[in-house]
Design an enzyme around this catalytic site. Structure first.
Site, PDB file in Angstrom:
ATOM      1  N   GLY A 116     -53.044 -77.927  -8.703  1.00  0.00           N
ATOM      2  CA  GLY A 116     -52.619 -77.236  -9.922  1.00  0.00           C
ATOM      3  C   GLY A 116     -52.122 -78.117 -11.050  1.00  0.00           C
ATOM      4  N   ASP A 147     -42.055 -71.397  -9.065  1.00  0.00           N
ATOM      5  CA  ASP A 147     -42.032 -69.960  -8.784  1.00  0.00           C
ATOM      6  C   ASP A 147     -40.851 -69.696  -7.838  1.00  0.00           C
ATOM      7  OD1 ASP A 147     -42.794 -67.281  -8.552  1.00  0.00           O
ATOM      8  OD2 ASP A 147     -44.335 -67.687  -7.062  1.00  0.00           O
ATOM      9  N   PHE A 189     -48.402 -62.706 -12.612  1.00  0.00           N
ATOM     10  CA  PHE A 189     -49.316 -63.690 -12.025  1.00  0.00           C
ATOM     11  C   PHE A 189     -50.205 -64.266 -13.117  1.00  0.00           C
ATOM     12  CE2 PHE A 189     -52.752 -65.518  -9.636  1.00  0.00           C
ATOM     13  CZ  PHE A 189     -52.082 -66.119  -8.583  1.00  0.00           C
TER      14      PHE A 189
END
Ligand code: IMP
Ligand code: MG
Length: 173
Positions: free
Chosen positions: A38, A97, A146
Site C-alpha cells: 500500500g 486504521d 472504506f
C-alpha cells in the site's frame, strides 16, 4: 466511486510532508522503509521530493482479518528489509486504521539498533484506533469509510488510482 481526496490534493500534501522530513532529517543517515504494498505510491512520490541523501527499504505486512474487520494476526516479512543499524528510520504506510499494523511493524523494527524510529502515513482513519501509538506524521485525517486509490486496495485492485475515493457497494462486484 466518490472522490474524497483529489490527485492534486494528494500531491500537495506529499510535497509538504517531504519538506517536513527534510527539515527533520537533515544531516542524519535516513532510511525510509515502505510497507508493501500500500505504501508504494506514497514512497515513490515522497522520496522524489526529498532533497537529502537517503536509503530506501521495504517491509511486508499482512493482516489476517477473518470475518471481523479488526486485524487478528499480523505476519511480518523482513526478508526484503535492509540492515537498519545506526540508521534514522522513517516507516511509511498507506493508512492508520486500527493501528495494529503500524504498531506491530514499529515494534519489530525497534529491535534493529536503529538511531531513531518514526512513522508517517497518508491517511489516518478517525475513530478506529485500538493501539496506544499514533503516527508521527500524516497527510490527511478521514472519516470511517472504506477508501481505495493511491496505494489503497479492495481485493488488490484500485491501487493505481492517483486519487483517494470512497468505495461504494456497487463497486464491489
Ligand atoms: P490497521 O487496521 O491500521 O492495522 O490497517 C491494516 C491495513 O488495512 C492497512 O495497511 C491497509 O492495507 C488496510 N486498510 C485499512 N483501512 C482501509 C481502507 O479504508 N481501504 C483499504 N485498505 C484499508
Ligand atoms: Mg491492504
Amino acid at each position: 466511486m466518490k472522490t474524497l481526496i483529489s490527485a492534486d490534493e494528494v500531491q500537495a500534501a506529499v510535497a509538504q510532508l517531504a519538506a517536513t522530513i527534510e527539515n527533520e532529517y537533515r544531516g542524519k543517515p535516513l532510511t525510509i522503509v515502505g510497507v508493501l504494498t500500500g505504501s508504494l505510491m506514497l514512497l515513490a512520490d515522497l522520496v522524489r521530493h526529498i532533497d537529502l541523501p537517503l536509503k530506501i527499504g521495504l517491509i511486508q505486512a499482512s493482516s489476517y482479518r477473518g470475518k471481523a474487520t479488526r486485524a487478528e494476526r499480523l505476519a511480518i516479512n523482513v526478508s526484503l528489509t535492509p540492515d537498519l543499524t545506526g540508521r534514522h528510520v522513517l516507516l511509511i504506510d498507506d493508512i492508520f486504521d486500527t493501528g495494529h499494523t503500524l504498531a506491530g511493524l514499529l515494534e519489530q523494527l525497534s529491535h534493529g539498533n536503529v538511531a531513531s524510529l518514526k512513522s508517517a502515513v497518508l491517511l489516518w482513519k478517525e475513530g478506529r484506533q485500538e493501539v496506544e501509538i499514533v503516527p508521527d506524521h500524516h497527510c490527511f485525517k478521514i472519516p470511517d469509510q472504506f477508501v481505495v486509490g493511491y496505494g489503497l486496495d479492495y481485493d488488490d485492485e484500485y491501487r493505481n488510482l492517483p486519487y483517494v475515493a470512497v468505495l461504494e457497494e456497487k463497486d464491489c462486484g
